[in-house]
Write a protein that holds these residues in place. Structure first.
Motif, short mmCIF file in Angstrom:
data_model
loop_
_atom_site.label_atom_id
_atom_site.label_comp_id
_atom_site.label_asym_id
_atom_site.label_seq_id
_atom_site.Cartn_x
_atom_site.Cartn_y
_atom_site.Cartn_z
N LEU A 33 17.26 59.77 -5.62
CA LEU A 33 16.71 57.91 -5.98
C LEU A 33 17.95 57.82 -4.89
CD1 LEU A 33 17.44 58.30 -9.92
CD2 LEU A 33 15.50 57.36 -8.01
N ASP A 34 18.80 58.78 -4.17
CA ASP A 34 20.40 57.48 -3.44
C ASP A 34 20.86 58.87 -2.71
OD1 ASP A 34 22.10 56.15 -1.61
OD2 ASP A 34 22.25 55.00 -3.33
N TRP A 35 20.44 58.86 -1.63
CA TRP A 35 21.83 60.02 -1.13
C TRP A 35 22.92 60.30 -0.45
CZ3 TRP A 35 19.55 64.85 -0.43
CH2 TRP A 35 18.35 64.45 -0.37
N TRP A 36 23.53 58.97 -0.63
CA TRP A 36 25.07 58.58 -0.49
C TRP A 36 25.28 58.76 -2.24
CZ3 TRP A 36 27.84 57.43 3.50
CH2 TRP A 36 26.76 56.57 4.71
N LEU A 37 24.93 58.56 -3.32
CA LEU A 37 24.95 58.44 -4.18
C LEU A 37 25.37 60.69 -4.37
CD1 LEU A 37 23.28 56.43 -6.81
CD2 LEU A 37 26.41 56.81 -6.85
N PHE A 38 24.11 61.27 -4.00
CA PHE A 38 24.25 62.57 -3.91
C PHE A 38 25.58 63.44 -3.23
CE2 PHE A 38 23.40 66.02 -0.88
CZ PHE A 38 23.08 67.28 -2.05
N ALA A 39 26.04 62.24 -2.73
CA ALA A 39 26.99 62.74 -1.27
C ALA A 39 28.54 62.82 -2.43
CB ALA A 39 27.40 62.12 -0.50
N VAL A 40 28.09 61.39 -3.16
CA VAL A 40 29.86 61.57 -3.54
C VAL A 40 30.08 62.05 -4.56
CG1 VAL A 40 30.60 59.58 -5.52
CG2 VAL A 40 30.07 58.96 -3.61
N PHE A 41 28.40 62.95 -5.85
CA PHE A 41 28.23 63.04 -6.55
C PHE A 41 29.18 65.34 -6.00
CE2 PHE A 41 26.07 60.59 -9.00
CZ PHE A 41 26.99 60.49 -9.78
N ALA A 42 28.22 65.41 -4.87
CA ALA A 42 28.94 66.81 -4.62
C ALA A 42 29.72 66.05 -4.61
CB ALA A 42 28.17 66.96 -3.17
N ALA A 43 30.86 65.76 -3.48
CA ALA A 43 32.18 65.55 -3.28
C ALA A 43 33.23 65.18 -4.44
CB ALA A 43 32.08 64.40 -2.55
N MET A 44 32.80 65.33 -5.56
CA MET A 44 33.16 65.14 -6.77
C MET A 44 33.83 66.59 -7.28
SD MET A 44 32.01 63.44 -10.21
CE MET A 44 32.52 61.66 -9.37
N ALA A 45 31.98 67.09 -7.15
CA ALA A 45 32.44 68.75 -8.10
C ALA A 45 32.55 69.23 -7.18
CB ALA A 45 30.62 69.16 -7.51
N ILE A 46 32.49 69.22 -6.02
CA ILE A 46 33.45 70.28 -5.09
C ILE A 46 35.33 70.10 -5.21
CG2 ILE A 46 34.32 70.66 -2.45
CD1 ILE A 46 31.52 70.42 -1.84
N PHE A 47 35.53 68.27 -5.51
CA PHE A 47 37.14 68.28 -5.13
C PHE A 47 37.63 68.18 -6.50
CE2 PHE A 47 40.18 66.00 -7.28
CZ PHE A 47 41.17 65.76 -6.02
N GLY A 48 36.53 69.04 -7.75
CA GLY A 48 36.68 69.30 -8.59
C GLY A 48 37.70 69.94 -8.96
N SER A 49 36.47 71.52 -8.70
CA SER A 49 36.16 72.80 -8.62
C SER A 49 37.82 73.86 -8.08
CB SER A 49 35.32 73.22 -7.68
OG SER A 49 34.64 74.83 -7.95
N VAL A 50 37.62 73.16 -6.76
CA VAL A 50 38.87 72.96 -5.79
C VAL A 50 40.44 72.63 -6.85
CG1 VAL A 50 40.58 72.86 -4.35
CG2 VAL A 50 38.00 72.80 -3.76
N TRP A 51 40.39 71.32 -7.37
CA TRP A 51 41.66 71.16 -8.08
C TRP A 51 41.81 72.12 -9.46
CZ3 TRP A 51 42.20 66.20 -10.84
CH2 TRP A 51 43.51 65.65 -11.74
N ALA A 52 40.52 72.35 -10.16
CA ALA A 52 40.47 73.43 -11.31
C ALA A 52 40.79 74.78 -10.87
CB ALA A 52 39.03 73.58 -12.06
N SER A 53 40.99 74.97 -9.68
CA SER A 53 41.14 76.55 -9.30
C SER A 53 42.61 76.40 -8.54
CB SER A 53 40.30 77.22 -7.82
OG SER A 53 39.12 76.70 -8.17
N LYS A 54 43.67 75.51 -7.92
CA LYS A 54 44.73 75.41 -7.77
C LYS A 54 45.15 75.29 -9.17
CE LYS A 54 44.70 72.95 -3.72
NZ LYS A 54 45.27 74.46 -2.64
#
Length: 225
Positions: A33-54
Protein backbone atom coordinates in the motif's frame (compact mmCIF):
# COMPACT_ATOMS: atom_id res chain seq x y z
CA UNK A 1 16.08 -7.99 38.88
CA UNK A 2 12.66 -6.52 39.61
CA UNK A 3 11.19 -3.82 37.40
CA UNK A 4 9.94 -0.70 39.15
CA UNK A 5 6.59 0.78 38.21
CA UNK A 6 8.15 3.30 35.79
CA UNK A 7 10.43 0.74 34.12
CA UNK A 8 7.57 -1.71 33.80
CA UNK A 9 5.49 1.00 32.11
CA UNK A 10 8.33 1.92 29.73
CA UNK A 11 8.92 -1.75 28.90
CA UNK A 12 5.23 -2.14 28.06
CA UNK A 13 5.40 0.84 25.69
CA UNK A 14 8.58 -0.51 24.05
CA UNK A 15 7.01 -3.94 23.54
CA UNK A 16 3.83 -2.44 22.09
CA UNK A 17 5.91 -0.37 19.67
CA UNK A 18 7.97 -3.40 18.62
CA UNK A 19 4.93 -5.62 18.07
CA UNK A 20 2.79 -2.97 16.32
CA UNK A 21 5.76 -2.01 14.17
CA UNK A 22 6.43 -5.62 13.15
CA UNK A 23 2.77 -6.26 12.30
CA UNK A 24 2.39 -2.95 10.45
CA UNK A 25 5.55 -3.50 8.40
CA UNK A 26 4.32 -6.98 7.47
CA UNK A 27 0.94 -5.64 6.37
CA UNK A 28 2.57 -2.90 4.27
CA UNK A 29 4.92 -5.42 2.64
CA UNK A 30 2.09 -7.83 1.92
CA UNK A 31 -0.29 -5.27 0.46
CA UNK A 32 2.26 -2.88 -1.05
CA UNK A 33 0.00 0.00 0.00
CA UNK A 34 2.62 2.55 1.03
CA UNK A 35 6.40 2.13 1.23
CA UNK A 36 6.67 5.22 3.44
CA UNK A 37 4.38 3.59 5.98
CA UNK A 38 6.43 0.41 5.69
CA UNK A 39 9.54 2.41 6.59
CA UNK A 40 7.73 4.06 9.53
CA UNK A 41 6.49 0.74 10.93
CA UNK A 42 9.88 -0.93 10.40
CA UNK A 43 11.62 1.94 12.23
CA UNK A 44 9.05 1.67 15.04
CA UNK A 45 9.73 -2.08 15.36
CA UNK A 46 13.50 -1.59 15.46
CA UNK A 47 13.31 1.31 17.92
CA UNK A 48 10.90 -0.60 20.20
CA UNK A 49 13.11 -3.70 20.13
CA UNK A 50 16.30 -1.76 20.92
CA UNK A 51 14.54 0.19 23.67
CA UNK A 52 13.18 -3.00 25.25
CA UNK A 53 16.63 -4.61 25.05
CA UNK A 54 18.20 -1.65 26.84
CA UNK A 55 15.60 -1.82 29.62
CA UNK A 56 16.19 -5.58 29.97
CA UNK A 57 20.00 -5.34 29.74
CA UNK A 58 20.56 -5.72 33.54
CA UNK A 59 18.56 -8.98 33.61
CA UNK A 60 21.00 -11.75 34.69
CA UNK A 61 21.81 -14.69 32.42
CA UNK A 62 19.70 -17.30 34.18
CA UNK A 63 19.57 -19.58 31.13
CA UNK A 64 16.71 -20.88 29.04
CA UNK A 65 14.34 -23.29 30.78
CA UNK A 66 14.09 -26.65 28.97
CA UNK A 67 11.52 -29.37 29.70
CA UNK A 68 12.51 -33.02 29.94
CA UNK A 69 10.53 -36.26 30.36
CA UNK A 70 7.64 -34.50 28.63
CA UNK A 71 4.70 -34.97 29.00
CA UNK A 72 4.89 -37.53 31.81
CA UNK A 73 6.74 -36.56 35.00
CA UNK A 74 7.91 -33.35 33.35
CA UNK A 75 10.90 -31.60 34.89
CA UNK A 76 13.06 -28.64 33.92
CA UNK A 77 16.70 -27.90 33.20
CA UNK A 78 18.28 -24.46 33.35
CA UNK A 79 21.91 -23.88 32.35
CA UNK A 80 22.48 -27.63 32.36
CA UNK A 81 21.19 -28.17 35.88
CA UNK A 82 17.89 -29.44 37.15
CA UNK A 83 15.69 -26.52 38.16
CA UNK A 84 14.26 -26.85 41.63
CA UNK A 85 13.12 -23.26 42.30
CA UNK A 86 9.83 -21.90 40.91
CA UNK A 87 9.73 -19.68 37.83
CA UNK A 88 10.48 -16.11 38.91
CA UNK A 89 10.65 -12.61 37.42
CA UNK A 90 14.23 -13.08 36.16
CA UNK A 91 13.23 -16.25 34.29
CA UNK A 92 10.41 -14.44 32.51
CA UNK A 93 12.41 -11.31 31.68
CA UNK A 94 15.42 -13.31 30.44
CA UNK A 95 13.27 -15.36 28.07
CA UNK A 96 11.57 -12.19 26.84
CA UNK A 97 14.97 -10.60 26.15
CA UNK A 98 16.21 -13.70 24.28
CA UNK A 99 13.14 -14.38 22.17
CA UNK A 100 11.87 -10.87 21.41
CA UNK A 101 13.58 -10.65 17.95
CA UNK A 102 12.16 -14.05 16.96
CA UNK A 103 8.69 -13.04 18.11
CA UNK A 104 8.94 -9.88 16.00
CA UNK A 105 10.14 -11.78 12.93
CA UNK A 106 7.31 -14.28 13.33
CA UNK A 107 4.69 -11.53 13.57
CA UNK A 108 6.19 -9.75 10.55
CA UNK A 109 6.22 -12.88 8.37
CA UNK A 110 2.71 -13.89 9.47
CA UNK A 111 1.24 -10.46 8.66
CA UNK A 112 3.04 -10.27 5.29
CA UNK A 113 1.86 -13.74 4.27
CA UNK A 114 -1.70 -13.16 5.49
CA UNK A 115 -2.23 -9.85 3.71
CA UNK A 116 -0.36 -10.76 0.54
CA UNK A 117 -2.80 -13.66 0.19
CA UNK A 118 -5.72 -11.22 0.42
CA UNK A 119 -4.24 -8.77 -2.08
CA UNK A 120 -3.89 -11.51 -4.73
CA UNK A 121 -7.66 -11.53 -5.20
CA UNK A 122 -8.06 -7.78 -5.75
CA UNK A 123 -7.81 -6.70 -9.40
CA UNK A 124 -5.89 -3.47 -9.90
CA UNK A 125 -6.81 -2.86 -13.53
CA UNK A 126 -9.16 -4.41 -16.07
CA UNK A 127 -9.03 -4.06 -19.86
CA UNK A 128 -11.48 -5.64 -22.26
CA UNK A 129 -11.90 -6.17 -25.98
CA UNK A 130 -14.83 -7.45 -28.01
CA UNK A 131 -14.44 -9.82 -30.92
CA UNK A 132 -16.67 -11.72 -33.31
CA UNK A 133 -18.13 -14.32 -30.96
CA UNK A 134 -17.52 -12.85 -27.55
CA UNK A 135 -15.39 -10.75 -25.27
CA UNK A 136 -11.95 -10.97 -23.66
CA UNK A 137 -10.71 -9.37 -20.44
CA UNK A 138 -7.22 -8.73 -19.17
CA UNK A 139 -7.34 -8.50 -15.36
CA UNK A 140 -4.12 -7.34 -13.71
CA UNK A 141 -3.40 -8.22 -10.08
CA UNK A 142 -0.86 -6.29 -8.03
CA UNK A 143 0.83 -8.42 -5.36
CA UNK A 144 2.78 -5.57 -3.80
CA UNK A 145 6.37 -6.55 -3.09
CA UNK A 146 5.80 -9.89 -4.85
CA UNK A 147 5.19 -8.31 -8.24
CA UNK A 148 2.12 -8.68 -10.44
CA UNK A 149 0.46 -10.99 -12.94
CA UNK A 150 -2.57 -10.95 -15.24
CA UNK A 151 -5.46 -13.24 -16.06
CA UNK A 152 -6.56 -13.24 -19.69
CA UNK A 153 -10.20 -14.38 -19.66
CA UNK A 154 -12.29 -15.21 -22.70
CA UNK A 155 -16.10 -15.29 -22.75
CA UNK A 156 -18.57 -16.16 -25.49
CA UNK A 157 -21.35 -13.89 -26.74
CA UNK A 158 -23.59 -15.04 -23.87
CA UNK A 159 -20.97 -14.01 -21.28
CA UNK A 160 -20.14 -17.64 -20.47
CA UNK A 161 -16.53 -18.23 -19.49
CA UNK A 162 -14.62 -20.27 -22.05
CA UNK A 163 -10.98 -20.13 -20.99
CA UNK A 164 -8.44 -18.29 -18.84
CA UNK A 165 -4.66 -18.13 -18.80
CA UNK A 166 -2.22 -16.44 -16.44
CA UNK A 167 0.58 -14.35 -17.94
CA UNK A 168 3.47 -12.19 -16.73
CA UNK A 169 3.17 -8.46 -16.11
CA UNK A 170 6.07 -7.62 -13.76
CA UNK A 171 8.49 -6.79 -16.60
CA UNK A 172 6.09 -5.18 -19.08
CA UNK A 173 2.35 -4.60 -19.37
CA UNK A 174 0.48 -6.73 -21.94
CA UNK A 175 -2.33 -5.58 -24.23
CA UNK A 176 -4.89 -7.68 -26.09
CA UNK A 177 -4.53 -6.61 -29.73
CA UNK A 178 -7.17 -8.75 -31.39
CA UNK A 179 -8.88 -12.14 -31.51
CA UNK A 180 -9.49 -13.77 -34.88
CA UNK A 181 -11.22 -17.12 -34.75
CA UNK A 182 -9.18 -19.23 -32.34
CA UNK A 183 -6.10 -17.00 -32.49
CA UNK A 184 -5.50 -14.50 -29.68
CA UNK A 185 -2.88 -11.81 -30.29
CA UNK A 186 -1.23 -10.15 -27.29
CA UNK A 187 1.55 -7.58 -27.36
CA UNK A 188 4.06 -6.40 -24.78
CA UNK A 189 5.95 -3.14 -24.96
CA UNK A 190 9.66 -3.32 -24.17
CA UNK A 191 9.58 -6.82 -22.73
CA UNK A 192 13.15 -7.69 -21.61
CA UNK A 193 15.18 -9.35 -24.33
CA UNK A 194 15.58 -8.90 -28.06
CA UNK A 195 12.96 -11.42 -29.23
CA UNK A 196 10.10 -9.95 -31.23
CA UNK A 197 8.06 -13.14 -30.84
CA UNK A 198 7.72 -14.37 -27.26
CA UNK A 199 7.41 -18.13 -26.67
CA UNK A 200 4.96 -19.51 -24.15
CA UNK A 201 7.63 -20.21 -21.52
CA UNK A 202 8.60 -16.52 -21.46
CA UNK A 203 5.06 -15.34 -20.83
CA UNK A 204 2.68 -17.94 -19.42
CA UNK A 205 2.55 -18.88 -15.74
CA UNK A 206 1.66 -21.99 -13.74
CA UNK A 207 -1.03 -24.29 -15.08
CA UNK A 208 -1.41 -22.16 -18.21
CA UNK A 209 2.14 -23.03 -19.24
CA UNK A 210 1.97 -26.67 -18.17
CA UNK A 211 -1.32 -27.29 -20.02
CA UNK A 212 -0.71 -25.00 -23.01
CA UNK A 213 -1.09 -27.90 -25.47
CA UNK A 214 -4.66 -28.43 -24.25
CA UNK A 215 -5.84 -24.81 -24.51
CA UNK A 216 -8.87 -24.07 -26.67
CA UNK A 217 -7.31 -20.93 -28.19
CA UNK A 218 -3.96 -20.31 -29.83
CA UNK A 219 -2.07 -17.47 -28.14
CA UNK A 220 0.47 -15.33 -29.97
CA UNK A 221 2.71 -12.99 -27.96
CA UNK A 222 4.88 -10.31 -29.55
CA UNK A 223 7.35 -7.84 -28.14
CA UNK A 224 7.16 -4.24 -29.38
CA UNK A 225 10.42 -2.34 -28.84
Amino acid sequence: MKLTGSKSFLLSIALIMSFVGALGAGVMLGTGLDWWLFAVFAAMAIFGSVWASKILKPVPDVGIIIKYNFPKDAGYYQKGKQKTTPVNDNDILYHLKMFLPFIQIGMFVFAAALFSGDSNDVPQRVESISFDGGKAELVIFDQGAFGSYADLRIYNSEAEHIESISIRTEDATPTIDSIKGKDVYVSYRKFPGSDSILPYDRVMLGESLIEHDNLKFNYHFRNIK
